[in-house]
Design a protein around this motif. Structure first.
Motif, PDB file in Angstrom:
ATOM      1  N   LYS A   1      32.521  39.129  42.844  1.00 32.49           N
ATOM      2  CA  LYS A   1      32.248  38.206  41.735  1.00 32.49           C
ATOM      3  C   LYS A   1      32.662  38.778  40.393  1.00 32.49           C
ATOM      4  O   LYS A   1      32.300  38.241  39.337  1.00 32.49           O
ATOM      5  CB  LYS A   1      30.759  37.840  41.727  1.00 32.49           C
ATOM      6  CG  LYS A   1      30.407  36.937  42.914  1.00 32.49           C
ATOM      7  CD  LYS A   1      28.968  36.479  42.879  1.00 32.49           C
ATOM      8  CE  LYS A   1      28.757  35.466  44.013  1.00 32.49           C
ATOM      9  NZ  LYS A   1      27.369  35.411  44.466  1.00 32.49           N
ATOM     10  N   THR A   2      33.378  39.898  40.423  1.00 30.26           N
ATOM     11  CA  THR A   2      33.918  40.448  39.173  1.00 30.26           C
ATOM     12  C   THR A   2      35.367  40.885  39.398  1.00 30.26           C
ATOM     13  O   THR A   2      35.756  41.284  40.510  1.00 30.26           O
ATOM     14  CB  THR A   2      33.146  41.694  38.677  1.00 30.26           C
ATOM     15  OG1 THR A   2      33.326  42.751  39.626  1.00 30.26           O
ATOM     16  CG2 THR A   2      31.662  41.396  38.504  1.00 30.26           C
ATOM     17  N   VAL A   3      36.128  40.805  38.312  1.00 31.44           N
ATOM     18  CA  VAL A   3      37.519  41.264  38.338  1.00 31.44           C
ATOM     19  C   VAL A   3      37.556  42.767  38.618  1.00 31.44           C
ATOM     20  O   VAL A   3      38.435  43.260  39.333  1.00 31.44           O
ATOM     21  CB  VAL A   3      38.207  40.925  36.994  1.00 31.44           C
ATOM     22  CG1 VAL A   3      39.551  41.623  36.870  1.00 31.44           C
ATOM     23  CG2 VAL A   3      38.358  39.414  36.857  1.00 31.44           C
ATOM     24  N   HIS A   4      36.578  43.471  38.078  1.00 33.01           N
ATOM     25  CA  HIS A   4      36.533  44.915  38.266  1.00 33.01           C
ATOM     26  C   HIS A   4      36.496  45.284  39.749  1.00 33.01           C
ATOM     27  O   HIS A   4      37.262  46.152  40.206  1.00 33.01           O
ATOM     28  CB  HIS A   4      35.315  45.494  37.535  1.00 33.01           C
ATOM     29  CG  HIS A   4      35.309  46.984  37.506  1.00 33.01           C
ATOM     30  ND1 HIS A   4      36.035  47.714  36.585  1.00 33.01           N
ATOM     31  CD2 HIS A   4      34.715  47.896  38.313  1.00 33.01           C
ATOM     32  CE1 HIS A   4      35.862  49.000  36.811  1.00 33.01           C
ATOM     33  NE2 HIS A   4      35.068  49.139  37.862  1.00 33.01           N
ATOM     34  N   GLU A   5      35.638  44.613  40.514  1.00 29.56           N
ATOM     35  CA  GLU A   5      35.565  44.918  41.954  1.00 29.56           C
ATOM     36  C   GLU A   5      36.841  44.501  42.681  1.00 29.56           C
ATOM     37  O   GLU A   5      37.273  45.159  43.627  1.00 29.56           O
ATOM     38  CB  GLU A   5      34.356  44.214  42.573  1.00 29.56           C
ATOM     39  CG  GLU A   5      33.014  44.781  42.133  1.00 29.56           C
ATOM     40  CD  GLU A   5      31.868  43.830  42.462  1.00 29.56           C
ATOM     41  OE1 GLU A   5      31.214  44.028  43.502  1.00 29.56           O
ATOM     42  OE2 GLU A   5      31.651  42.867  41.679  1.00 29.56           O
ATOM     43  N   MET A   6      37.433  43.409  42.259  1.00 32.27           N
ATOM     44  CA  MET A   6      38.711  42.995  42.866  1.00 32.27           C
ATOM     45  C   MET A   6      39.773  44.059  42.629  1.00 32.27           C
ATOM     46  O   MET A   6      40.584  44.349  43.510  1.00 32.27           O
ATOM     47  CB  MET A   6      39.164  41.651  42.276  1.00 32.27           C
ATOM     48  CG  MET A   6      38.228  40.485  42.610  1.00 32.27           C
ATOM     49  SD  MET A   6      38.738  38.977  41.735  1.00 32.27           S
ATOM     50  CE  MET A   6      37.352  37.889  42.117  1.00 32.27           C
ATOM     51  N   ALA A   7      39.760  44.627  41.421  1.00 27.31           N
ATOM     52  CA  ALA A   7      40.737  45.667  41.086  1.00 27.31           C
ATOM     53  C   ALA A   7      40.547  46.883  41.993  1.00 27.31           C
ATOM     54  O   ALA A   7      41.521  47.496  42.449  1.00 27.31           O
ATOM     55  CB  ALA A   7      40.595  46.064  39.614  1.00 27.31           C
ATOM     56  N   GLU A   8      39.294  47.217  42.276  1.00 26.84           N
ATOM     57  CA  GLU A   8      39.030  48.366  43.159  1.00 26.84           C
ATOM     58  C   GLU A   8      39.636  48.162  44.541  1.00 26.84           C
ATOM     59  O   GLU A   8      40.174  49.092  45.144  1.00 26.84           O
ATOM     60  CB  GLU A   8      37.517  48.601  43.279  1.00 26.84           C
ATOM     61  CG  GLU A   8      36.932  49.305  42.071  1.00 26.84           C
ATOM     62  CD  GLU A   8      35.416  49.476  42.184  1.00 26.84           C
ATOM     63  OE1 GLU A   8      34.828  49.086  43.220  1.00 26.84           O
ATOM     64  OE2 GLU A   8      34.834  49.986  41.213  1.00 26.84           O
ATOM     65  N   HIS A   9      39.541  46.931  45.052  1.00 27.57           N
ATOM     66  CA  HIS A   9      40.141  46.654  46.367  1.00 27.57           C
ATOM     67  C   HIS A   9      41.657  46.887  46.336  1.00 27.57           C
ATOM     68  O   HIS A   9      42.230  47.456  47.260  1.00 27.57           O
ATOM     69  CB  HIS A   9      39.832  45.218  46.802  1.00 27.57           C
ATOM     70  CG  HIS A   9      38.435  45.029  47.307  1.00 27.57           C
ATOM     71  ND1 HIS A   9      38.009  45.548  48.513  1.00 27.57           N
ATOM     72  CD2 HIS A   9      37.366  44.395  46.769  1.00 27.57           C
ATOM     73  CE1 HIS A   9      36.722  45.224  48.699  1.00 27.57           C
ATOM     74  NE2 HIS A   9      36.312  44.529  47.651  1.00 27.57           N
ATOM     75  N   VAL A  10      42.287  46.438  45.269  1.00 27.74           N
ATOM     76  CA  VAL A  10      43.747  46.635  45.166  1.00 27.74           C
ATOM     77  C   VAL A  10      44.061  48.128  45.139  1.00 27.74           C
ATOM     78  O   VAL A  10      44.993  48.600  45.802  1.00 27.74           O
ATOM     79  CB  VAL A  10      44.318  45.951  43.902  1.00 27.74           C
ATOM     80  CG1 VAL A  10      45.818  46.205  43.800  1.00 27.74           C
ATOM     81  CG2 VAL A  10      44.025  44.459  43.921  1.00 27.74           C
ATOM     82  N   GLN A  11      43.263  48.873  44.404  1.00 24.20           N
ATOM     83  CA  GLN A  11      43.539  50.308  44.284  1.00 24.20           C
ATOM     84  C   GLN A  11      43.363  51.025  45.625  1.00 24.20           C
ATOM     85  O   GLN A  11      44.155  51.895  45.975  1.00 24.20           O
ATOM     86  CB  GLN A  11      42.652  50.911  43.177  1.00 24.20           C
ATOM     87  CG  GLN A  11      43.089  50.384  41.804  1.00 24.20           C
ATOM     88  CD  GLN A  11      42.314  50.998  40.657  1.00 24.20           C
ATOM     89  OE1 GLN A  11      41.265  50.514  40.255  1.00 24.20           O
ATOM     90  NE2 GLN A  11      42.830  52.077  40.112  1.00 24.20           N
ATOM     91  N   VAL A  12      42.350  50.636  46.391  1.00 18.65           N
ATOM     92  CA  VAL A  12      42.149  51.216  47.720  1.00 18.65           C
ATOM     93  C   VAL A  12      43.335  50.853  48.632  1.00 18.65           C
ATOM     94  O   VAL A  12      43.850  51.696  49.376  1.00 18.65           O
ATOM     95  CB  VAL A  12      40.817  50.715  48.329  1.00 18.65           C
ATOM     96  CG1 VAL A  12      40.730  51.060  49.815  1.00 18.65           C
ATOM     97  CG2 VAL A  12      39.644  51.304  47.565  1.00 18.65           C
ATOM     98  N   PHE A  13      43.766  49.609  48.543  1.00 16.78           N
ATOM     99  CA  PHE A  13      44.902  49.149  49.343  1.00 16.78           C
ATOM    100  C   PHE A  13      46.169  49.948  49.017  1.00 16.78           C
ATOM    101  O   PHE A  13      46.868  50.440  49.914  1.00 16.78           O
ATOM    102  CB  PHE A  13      45.111  47.650  49.088  1.00 16.78           C
ATOM    103  CG  PHE A  13      46.399  47.089  49.614  1.00 16.78           C
ATOM    104  CD1 PHE A  13      46.598  46.882  50.981  1.00 16.78           C
ATOM    105  CD2 PHE A  13      47.437  46.748  48.738  1.00 16.78           C
ATOM    106  CE1 PHE A  13      47.796  46.352  51.463  1.00 16.78           C
ATOM    107  CE2 PHE A  13      48.627  46.217  49.210  1.00 16.78           C
ATOM    108  CZ  PHE A  13      48.811  46.025  50.577  1.00 16.78           C
TER     109      PHE A  13
END
Lengths: 288, 288
Positions: B76-88
């Motif tokens: 529910k936040t852009v910040h958490e979405m960004a973390e997923h991209v970084q892990v990927f």
């Protein structure tokens, strides 16, 4: 020496005035007319930019009435300035051309496009504003006044300040620009004096006046149009370029970073590439 | 069949989630990561656009957590979405790449650039907004609600309405776009449901919240950046793109005429040409 700095100044006698102009570049069916900024003459086009354009296009640079060696008095309205351009084009037997209008020249280009929908094939508007635009050439405001009132700045040094952003990189580009303006040694135009400035400032004040529905005129300009500005333009802020593309039905916007009013000179390589690609596109739509 | 519509979906298991992605195009040192819009999956990239980009670039399209076949729940936040991209990206062993972030994807791209200044070489932001931007994805406002609440619009028809301008030409381009989205016959992602939409809308609301000095974060993103929008974007208005280039230190702005949120799909030929020229430039500055 470049083609831009050696092209001879020509004089064209017409029913109205005798106009000074230069014509150079690659012969092509559709010439590109360049309309100049506040107090600028034929000598104020950056040769780096016009050299790049001249490789692919037939350029016509033009001094309006009362500028440089053009006879007559500088009009106090954009409308009258537009009439001079139309008389000049008619005398040259040019029914239609492309146009690059910079600053005041961009206002004149808009007015001509409204006067005669067939005058231009494509339009490029740089660092300019629609009629009724905001904060147009208020040279006494602090961000500009500090340069215009600084007696230590000589000649083109003031251009370096007001056409470029404050950053070191932009000021360096400004220094290179004013050196390029000095490359032409012979056949230079007389520089504009305070009378020119005064008349043109009156024209800016008149252009700021909204007439009727805001920006409604722009919807009649259906040519593919490329609108360009520097994001830090203090002379005619970029918000005016936003209003242009929001109301012109067929216009692309390009905004350059870390650049002021003279974005087309600072980023001359990119600008020439974008402009030539835009003009070369055979689409009736602005995107290229 | 095009490379975009036949590229196989791959699954990458990581410490966090298993992510669905596709990778295709011309092998190149610096891949181009594409981050998708609100509710979009791998199948929502216009194959006309990705085919053109794939001719010159190694493309990676990616489904964030909870989207398509990627596991997990939609943050529910852009910040958490960004973390997923970084892990990927880490799991793919990509230290640095170029990024094209569209809409929500553009916000995620900004957040990643702030989290890790080395994550991206160049950044392309389309139809997006800075943190603290204005009028971001208010789907209930009249100009959008009339489509989202219209039960007669089926499947992608709603995309045609909300991604394109009302003009006949733009709606025609929208019709062609949704036909292209149907070109992939096999190996499609499951479409996003209302739970995805709800979580992502929460992320938009959080992104609208200003934190500290307006847009100050943007000054830390020094990569060459290309910002693109349609002048009639109702989902994330172009004013947000103006704010981006006014505050990003090294960003060009391109605004397309007669286009809405999906300007990159409507003007896919021009967009691909501009984007490829921007990425191919070896300058450290944005102008190309």
């Amino acid at each position: 020496m470049s083609i831009s700095t050696t092209a001879k100044t020509l004089l064209l006698a017409t029913s109205k005035e005798t106009y000074a102009y230069r014509r150079f570049g690659k012969a092509s069916q559709c010439p590109l007319l360049l309309l100049q900024h506040f107090t600028g003459t034929l000598d104020n086009w950056d040769p780096a930019m016009t050299d790049a354009l001249a490789k692919e296009r037939d350029l016509i640079v033009f001094d309006n009435a009362g500028i440089g060696r053009s006879t007559g008095v500088v009009p106090k309205t954009v409308h009258e300035m537009a009439e001079h351009v139309q008389v000049f084009l008619e005398a040259l037997e040019i029914q239609s051309c492309d146009v690059l209008g910079f600053s005041l020249g961009g206002m004149i280009a808009q007015q001509i496009a409204l006067n005669n929908p067939n005058a231009f094939r494509k339009i490029v508007l740089v660092g300019t504003a629609p009629r009724g635009g905001t904060d147009i050439m208020h040279l006494d405001k602090p961000s500009l006044g500090r340069y215009f009132q600084d007696r230590s700045l000589k000649g083109y040094q003031i251009l370096q300040k007001v056409f470029f952003a404050p950053s070191e990189a932009s000021q360096r580009a400004g220094g290179e620009f004013i050196r390029r303006l000095d490359e032409r040694k012979d056949d230079r135009e007389p520089a504009s004096g305070p009378d020119v400035a005064q008349a043109q400032l009156a024209a800016f004040r008149e252009w700021e006046v909204q007439k009727g529905e805001p920006f409604a005129d722009l919807r009649q300009i259906r040519q593919p149009t490329l609108v360009v500005n520097g994001v830090q333009d203090e002379m005619i802020p970029a918000s005016n370029s936003y209003r242009l593309v929001e109301n012109l039905p067929n216009a692309m916007l390009l905004i350059y970073p870390d650049a002021g009013h003279g974005s087309l000179f600072q980023w001359h390589e990119s600008f020439a590439r974008q402009l030539l690609a835009f003009l070369a596109s055979d689409s009736s739509q602005a995107p290229y």
